[in-house]
Design a protein around this motif. Structure first.
Motif, PDB file in Angstrom:
ATOM      1  N   ILE A 193     -23.512 -71.323 -12.492  1.00  0.00           N
ATOM      2  CA  ILE A 193     -22.333 -71.763 -11.737  1.00  0.00           C
ATOM      3  C   ILE A 193     -22.447 -73.252 -11.405  1.00  0.00           C
ATOM      4  O   ILE A 193     -21.482 -74.017 -11.532  1.00  0.00           O
ATOM      5  CB  ILE A 193     -22.183 -70.932 -10.445  1.00  0.00           C
ATOM      6  N   THR A 194     -23.631 -73.658 -10.972  1.00  0.00           N
ATOM      7  CA  THR A 194     -23.856 -75.071 -10.656  1.00  0.00           C
ATOM      8  C   THR A 194     -23.667 -75.943 -11.883  1.00  0.00           C
ATOM      9  O   THR A 194     -23.078 -77.029 -11.803  1.00  0.00           O
ATOM     10  CB  THR A 194     -25.270 -75.262 -10.075  1.00  0.00           C
ATOM     11  N   LEU A 195     -24.157 -75.476 -13.027  1.00  0.00           N
ATOM     12  CA  LEU A 195     -23.988 -76.225 -14.277  1.00  0.00           C
ATOM     13  C   LEU A 195     -22.509 -76.379 -14.610  1.00  0.00           C
ATOM     14  O   LEU A 195     -22.071 -77.455 -15.029  1.00  0.00           O
ATOM     15  CB  LEU A 195     -24.717 -75.515 -15.419  1.00  0.00           C
ATOM     16  N   PHE A 196     -21.726 -75.329 -14.405  1.00  0.00           N
ATOM     17  CA  PHE A 196     -20.288 -75.414 -14.652  1.00  0.00           C
ATOM     18  C   PHE A 196     -19.646 -76.463 -13.745  1.00  0.00           C
ATOM     19  O   PHE A 196     -18.756 -77.199 -14.167  1.00  0.00           O
ATOM     20  CB  PHE A 196     -19.629 -74.054 -14.435  1.00  0.00           C
ATOM     21  N   GLY A 197     -20.096 -76.506 -12.475  1.00  0.00           N
ATOM     22  CA  GLY A 197     -19.599 -77.530 -11.566  1.00  0.00           C
ATOM     23  C   GLY A 197     -19.988 -78.923 -12.025  1.00  0.00           C
ATOM     24  O   GLY A 197     -19.170 -79.855 -11.996  1.00  0.00           O
TER      25      GLY A 197
ATOM     26  N   ILE B 276     -28.084 -68.840  -2.285  1.00  0.00           N
ATOM     27  CA  ILE B 276     -28.610 -69.375  -3.539  1.00  0.00           C
ATOM     28  C   ILE B 276     -27.875 -70.642  -3.941  1.00  0.00           C
ATOM     29  O   ILE B 276     -28.494 -71.655  -4.302  1.00  0.00           O
ATOM     30  CB  ILE B 276     -28.520 -68.308  -4.660  1.00  0.00           C
ATOM     31  N   LEU B 277     -26.545 -70.612  -3.866  1.00  0.00           N
ATOM     32  CA  LEU B 277     -25.770 -71.781  -4.266  1.00  0.00           C
ATOM     33  C   LEU B 277     -26.043 -72.981  -3.371  1.00  0.00           C
ATOM     34  O   LEU B 277     -26.014 -74.125  -3.833  1.00  0.00           O
ATOM     35  CB  LEU B 277     -24.277 -71.439  -4.269  1.00  0.00           C
ATOM     36  N   PHE B 278     -26.339 -72.743  -2.095  1.00  0.00           N
ATOM     37  CA  PHE B 278     -26.660 -73.856  -1.210  1.00  0.00           C
ATOM     38  C   PHE B 278     -27.991 -74.504  -1.583  1.00  0.00           C
ATOM     39  O   PHE B 278     -28.190 -75.695  -1.349  1.00  0.00           O
ATOM     40  CB  PHE B 278     -26.658 -73.410   0.247  1.00  0.00           C
ATOM     41  N   THR B 279     -28.937 -73.732  -2.169  1.00  0.00           N
ATOM     42  CA  THR B 279     -30.196 -74.345  -2.606  1.00  0.00           C
ATOM     43  C   THR B 279     -29.988 -75.237  -3.824  1.00  0.00           C
ATOM     44  O   THR B 279     -30.803 -76.110  -4.102  1.00  0.00           O
ATOM     45  CB  THR B 279     -31.263 -73.280  -2.947  1.00  0.00           C
ATOM     46  N   TYR B 280     -28.896 -74.977  -4.568  1.00  0.00           N
ATOM     47  CA  TYR B 280     -28.570 -75.820  -5.731  1.00  0.00           C
ATOM     48  C   TYR B 280     -27.748 -77.035  -5.331  1.00  0.00           C
ATOM     49  O   TYR B 280     -27.520 -77.925  -6.153  1.00  0.00           O
ATOM     50  CB  TYR B 280     -27.789 -75.014  -6.770  1.00  0.00           C
TER      51      TYR B 280
ATOM     52  N   MET C 184     -30.427 -67.054 -11.551  1.00  0.00           N
ATOM     53  CA  MET C 184     -29.932 -67.557 -12.835  1.00  0.00           C
ATOM     54  C   MET C 184     -28.435 -67.850 -12.758  1.00  0.00           C
ATOM     55  O   MET C 184     -27.962 -68.888 -13.229  1.00  0.00           O
ATOM     56  CB  MET C 184     -30.206 -66.533 -13.940  1.00  0.00           C
ATOM     57  N   LEU C 185     -27.699 -66.922 -12.141  1.00  0.00           N
ATOM     58  CA  LEU C 185     -26.257 -67.101 -11.997  1.00  0.00           C
ATOM     59  C   LEU C 185     -25.941 -68.340 -11.162  1.00  0.00           C
ATOM     60  O   LEU C 185     -25.004 -69.090 -11.466  1.00  0.00           O
ATOM     61  CB  LEU C 185     -25.655 -65.851 -11.349  1.00  0.00           C
ATOM     62  N   GLY C 186     -26.745 -68.575 -10.119  1.00  0.00           N
ATOM     63  CA  GLY C 186     -26.559 -69.775  -9.304  1.00  0.00           C
ATOM     64  C   GLY C 186     -26.680 -71.045 -10.132  1.00  0.00           C
ATOM     65  O   GLY C 186     -25.909 -71.992  -9.962  1.00  0.00           O
TER      66      GLY C 186
ATOM     67  N   THR D   9     -32.729 -75.155 -12.442  1.00  0.00           N
ATOM     68  CA  THR D   9     -32.569 -73.713 -12.662  1.00  0.00           C
ATOM     69  C   THR D   9     -33.860 -73.098 -13.188  1.00  0.00           C
ATOM     70  O   THR D   9     -34.285 -72.025 -12.722  1.00  0.00           O
ATOM     71  CB  THR D   9     -31.425 -73.445 -13.662  1.00  0.00           C
ATOM     72  N   GLY D  10     -34.496 -73.761 -14.141  1.00  0.00           N
ATOM     73  CA  GLY D  10     -35.766 -73.268 -14.679  1.00  0.00           C
ATOM     74  C   GLY D  10     -36.846 -73.176 -13.622  1.00  0.00           C
ATOM     75  O   GLY D  10     -37.580 -72.177 -13.549  1.00  0.00           O
ATOM     76  N   ILE D  11     -36.935 -74.199 -12.778  1.00  0.00           N
ATOM     77  CA  ILE D  11     -37.939 -74.204 -11.707  1.00  0.00           C
ATOM     78  C   ILE D  11     -37.668 -73.074 -10.715  1.00  0.00           C
ATOM     79  O   ILE D  11     -38.586 -72.345 -10.311  1.00  0.00           O
ATOM     80  CB  ILE D  11     -37.947 -75.576 -10.998  1.00  0.00           C
ATOM     81  N   TYR D  12     -36.413 -72.910 -10.309  1.00  0.00           N
ATOM     82  CA  TYR D  12     -36.068 -71.863  -9.351  1.00  0.00           C
ATOM     83  C   TYR D  12     -36.346 -70.470  -9.917  1.00  0.00           C
ATOM     84  O   TYR D  12     -36.866 -69.583  -9.211  1.00  0.00           O
ATOM     85  CB  TYR D  12     -34.595 -71.976  -8.961  1.00  0.00           C
TER      86      TYR D  12
END
Length: 446
Positions: A61-65, A212-216, A56-58, A248-251
């Protein structure tokens, strides 16, 4: 289709709508990671709730980016993405260094790696030798490169089809998981938390966030092709927000589904967690189902990367910072044909060399160095260029970009601390672009 010099100035065309833009983001982000990385994450974290929080945090963070770079995408709605943003915020040197690293390794080695995964999973249905896998991987790169020469809209249609197909397949797997009664499945979620919030656990959690962040990673591709998006002031930010939320929902659902079927320890010990889950739900056909899903996911992801990356090299060449023939747009199809073909050629060379995986390991962390710099560019450009009309402004500014900058910096520093040798090699590869930059800066011709 050969490399050619077109006479006259031909421009890229704005033909991509909101759906196209969203599918490019989703399609390039969801590749093989969600089928493989949960094993690594479970092995590090070892507890269900922190694992779910990590995913969820990933996404947050991605959304913020995405929210941050959407402002730059609307401010500079043209081809090139972070090459353009870094150039405007810090000067041409940093823009070039990003584009150089993207072309030499990040984008091309990623294409090579995904193509090999695609070919490897085909081997589930047909016995393939190592040479056959290499050959199929190259054929897939060549095929998608040629297809994307015939118009960005054609490439987008392929992307839409494979993105919808992969989303549907993953949702079906999740639905089957939750609809099956598999005994005392909720015991798999225990223990929920570590008994003590010890430093080793926090260190393991931090390391897991890197994976995790690399999967996003992949959401940035819409910024590369901003010059071909209709109504960019609306479609770029909306596609980024909607797509990252869907991913994010799918993950999250996929990882909860995995834990429902397998314990955290079983996930950590699994070599192919998604296949093990599918086999437990539907039997021996599960492996075939997951192989098909990975084939679809990787083929679609590569199409998106092959479509988007050349727009960066085109923008660099337009600024006379790369091979001049890469700035040419095909008159009929309005695509940077030369850039597409050169990218395909170098990706194929990396497949043949077998070095793509190691090279990617060396430099992939630098993506987040440039992400962080670009996000800081939002703040910097607000101060440097307050005169520019901003049709979209980052939601939550300045906290949104600051949070993303901090996490990007933490990821880069964590990578350097945990693997200093490979990190230094990666930095060395990146800085090999310095003499190239000064060559193009002074010569201006190729």
């Amino acid at each position: 289709m050969s490399i050619q010099q077109d006479s006259g100035k031909v421009e890229l065309k704005r033909v991509l709508n909101l759906f196209d833009s969203s599918m490019i983001i989703i399609g390039t982000t969801i590749a093989s990671g969600i089928f493989l990385v949960p094993t690594v994450v479970a092995g590090h974290i070892k507890y269900s709730i922190p694992t779910i929080i990590g995913w969820m945090l990933g996404g947050i963070i991605t959304l913020f980016g995405g929210l941050s770079l959407a402002e730059l995408g609307v401010l500079y709605p043209r081809a090139g993405g972070m090459f353009v943003y870094l150039k405007e915020a810090y000067g041409k040197f940093w823009g070039f260094l990003y584009g150089w690293t993207l072309f030499t390794v990040i984008q091309t080695a990623s294409i090579a790696a995904v193509a090999v995964v695609f070919a490897t999973y085909l081997g589930h249905f047909v016995e393939l030798s190592r040479y056959s896998i290499v050959g199929i991987a190259i054929i897939s790169i060549v095929f998608l490169s040629i297809v994307n020469c015939f118009g960005v809209k054609l490439g987008a249609k392929i992307q839409n089809f494979f993105s919808v197909l992969k989303i549907s397949a993953i949702i079906v797997l999740i639905f089957l998981t939750f609809s099956k009664q598999l005994g005392a499945t909720y015991s798999n979620f225990f223990p929920l938390f570590p008994e003590n919030n010890t430093f080793p656990f926090l260190a393991a959690f931090g390391l897991s966030m890197v994976y995790i962040l690399f999967t996003y990673d992949g959401w940035i591709h819409i910024n590369y092709i901003a010059g071909e998006v209709k109504n960019p002031s609306r479609n770029i930010p909306v596609s980024l927000i909607v797509s990252i939320m869907i991913i994010t929902g799918i993950y999250l659902l996929a990882n909860i589904a995995y834990i429902k079927v397998l314990s955290i320890q079983e996930i950590a010990n699994s070599e192919r967690v998604a296949a093990d889950v599918a086999e437990k739900i539907i039997g021996s056909y599960g492996g075939a189902l997951i192989s098909i899903m990975v084939i679809v996911a990787t083929f679609g992801a590569n199409n998106g990367m092959i479509l988007a990356g050349p727009r960066v090299y085109y923008a660099m060449a337009e600024d006379q910072l790369f091979f001049s023939f890469l700035s040419k747009i095909n008159k009929r199809y309005h695509t940077p044909v030369n850039s597409i073909l050169i990218q395909g050629l170098w990706s194929s060379v990396l497949v043949l060399s077998g070095s793509y995986e190691q090279l990617l390991t060396y430099v992939i962390f630098t993506s987040f160095l440039f992400y962080g710099m670009s996000s800081f560019g939002v703040i910097l450009l607000r101060r440097k260029r307050p005169d520019l009309k901003r049709e979209y402004k980052t939601w939550g500014y300045p906290y949104t970009p600051v949070v993303f900058i901090l996490f990007s910096a933490a990821l880069v520093l964590n990578t350097i601390a945990s693997n200093p040798r490979d990190s230094l090699i990666g930095i060395f590869i990146m800085f090999l672009g310095i003499p190239a930059y000064y060559y193009w800066k002074t010569k201006k011709i190729v």
